[in-house]
Design an enzyme around this catalytic site. Structure first.
Site, PDB file in Angstrom:
ATOM      1  CE  LYS A  41     -11.447 -12.327 -65.893  1.00  0.00           C
ATOM      2  NZ  LYS A  41     -10.270 -12.310 -65.021  1.00  0.00           N
ATOM      3  CG  ASN A 182      -3.199 -15.035 -70.668  1.00  0.00           C
ATOM      4  OD1 ASN A 182      -3.210 -15.908 -71.545  1.00  0.00           O
ATOM      5  ND2 ASN A 182      -3.929 -15.124 -69.574  1.00  0.00           N
ATOM      6  CG  ASP A 234      -3.421 -10.682 -54.840  1.00  0.00           C
ATOM      7  OD1 ASP A 234      -3.485 -11.490 -55.780  1.00  0.00           O
ATOM      8  OD2 ASP A 234      -4.410 -10.311 -54.189  1.00  0.00           O
ATOM      9  CG  ASP A 240      -8.950  -7.361 -64.807  1.00  0.00           C
ATOM     10  OD1 ASP A 240      -8.979  -7.972 -65.898  1.00  0.00           O
ATOM     11  OD2 ASP A 240      -9.350  -7.855 -63.744  1.00  0.00           O
ATOM     12  N   GLY A 275      -5.169  -7.628 -53.541  1.00  0.00           N
ATOM     13  CA  GLY A 275      -6.455  -7.335 -54.172  1.00  0.00           C
ATOM     14  C   GLY A 275      -6.296  -6.779 -55.570  1.00  0.00           C
TER      15      GLY A 275
HETATM   16  O1  RIB Z   1      -9.161 -10.460 -63.249  1.00  0.00           O
HETATM   17  C1  RIB Z   1      -9.367 -10.505 -61.863  1.00  0.00           C
HETATM   18  C2  RIB Z   1     -10.834 -10.554 -61.582  1.00  0.00           C
HETATM   19  O2  RIB Z   1     -11.344 -11.764 -62.087  1.00  0.00           O
HETATM   20  C3  RIB Z   1     -11.169 -10.574 -60.092  1.00  0.00           C
HETATM   21  O3  RIB Z   1     -11.321  -9.282 -59.548  1.00  0.00           O
HETATM   22  C4  RIB Z   1     -12.424 -11.418 -60.056  1.00  0.00           C
HETATM   23  O4  RIB Z   1     -13.572 -10.702 -59.725  1.00  0.00           O
HETATM   24  C5  RIB Z   1     -12.549 -12.045 -61.446  1.00  0.00           C
HETATM   25  O5  RIB Z   1     -13.516 -11.433 -62.177  1.00  0.00           O
END
Ligand code: RIB
Length: 292
Positions: A41, A182, A234, A240, A275
């Site tokens: 994150k 959220n 995805d 983030d 991703g």
């Molecule tokens: O918020 C998504 C992230 O949560 C992923 O990239 C994973 O690493 C987890 O930390």
């Protein structure tokens, strides 16, 4: 160089597998090939901010292993300052992620080096010239609490993405400029969105997935609608992406609503690719969206 945005948080290698459906307890399902991608994150937030032009440093930790190199390479090639990313004796954090055909994910995180990010790492940070500190909660809570305290003392605005959800002291919540949650987290914290302000932050942002976000302040609530995307591939790291893009614009002087309007576009674009970090758009890609 002074970074106007500081991000405190995790860096993980994401081990991603596509599955038709998630297994129930005691069940085995077969999935696709495992793909290893940079995530976490904190690192995601920093990369999302850097891609849209922020001057940003990550405070965090990776292991001295191949996954650590993968993370450093992703951060550095995106323009994130990694001077404050230490190398721990523990392995790099790993997130085990399953993605279903609707683009939804489930994640188990093994924190590894992230558990080593300590209050003394925060003490090593110069807050001179920083305008915003943004934290998330895959690093130890005591470190986040200390960072919020130090930033607030230094008159640096504080943003907390309360993910994964955790209980924070009332004094820390009261020191926040912006709390990002959220819908589910918001419901766990307070009976109504407006009541989030009773916890102490000056403003709260409730992210609403495909519907965008709501900015909640004493003056009222402003709904920020998202943009339509053709296909959701995805959703990993979309929250983030929002936090990073929001922080980037907030550090540049945008109002909270303006920064949120920008961030919903970045989050929407991020779900159209696989991703977390590899899916984040550049400022030019966001502008071409506005022009189109
Ligand atoms: O918020 C998504 C992230 O949560 C992923 O990239 C994973 O690493 C987890 O930390």
């Amino acid at each position: 160089m002074t970074n106007t945005l500081l991000v405190l948080g995790s860096a993980n290698a994401d081990l991603v597998v596509e599955v038709g459906r998630r297994p129930a307890g005691g069940e085995t399902v077969l999935g696709g090939d495992t793909v290893v991608l940079p995530g976490g994150k904190g690192a995601n937030t920093a990369v999302a901010a850097a891609r849209v032009g922020a001057s940003v440093a990550l405070v965090g930790a990776v292991g001295g292993d191949g996954y650590g190199s993968l993370l450093r390479e992703s951060l550095e090639s995106s323009g994130v300052d990694t001077l404050l990313v230490k190398t721990s004796s523990r392995p790099t954090g790993i997130a085990y992620i399953t993605v279903t055909p609707d683009g939804e994910n489930s994640i188990v995180v093994s924190p590894g080096a992230n558990a080593d990010v300590s209050p003394s790492d925060v003490d090593a940070v110069s807050f001179d010239g920083a305008r915003v500190l943004t934290c998330s909660l895959e690093v130890p809570l005591e470190t986040v609490i200390h960072a919020v305290d130090v930033a607030a003392e230094a008159d640096v605005r504080t943003v907390l993405n309360l993910s994964p959800v955790a209980e924070l002291p009332a004094e820390t919540l009261a020191r926040l400029t912006v709390l990002i949650v959220n819908e589910h987290e918001a419901a766990q914290l307070a009976p109504t969105w407006h009541d989030l302000l009773e916890l102490g932050p000056k403003a709260a942002i409730v992210t609403l997935g495909a519907r965008g976000a709501a900015v909640v302040a004493m003056a009222g609530t402003v709904e920020v609608p998202s943009i339509q995307v053709d296909e959701v591939v995805d959703t990993t790291g979309a929250g983030d992406a929002f936090a990073g893009a929001f922080s980037a614009r907030f550090a540049e002087g945008d109002t909270i609503v303006k920064a949120a309007e920008y961030a919903v576009k970045v989050a929407a674009l991020s779900v159209t690719k696989a991703g977390a970090q590899p899916s984040y758009p550049t400022a030019a890609e966001v502008s071409s969206l506005a022009a189109g």
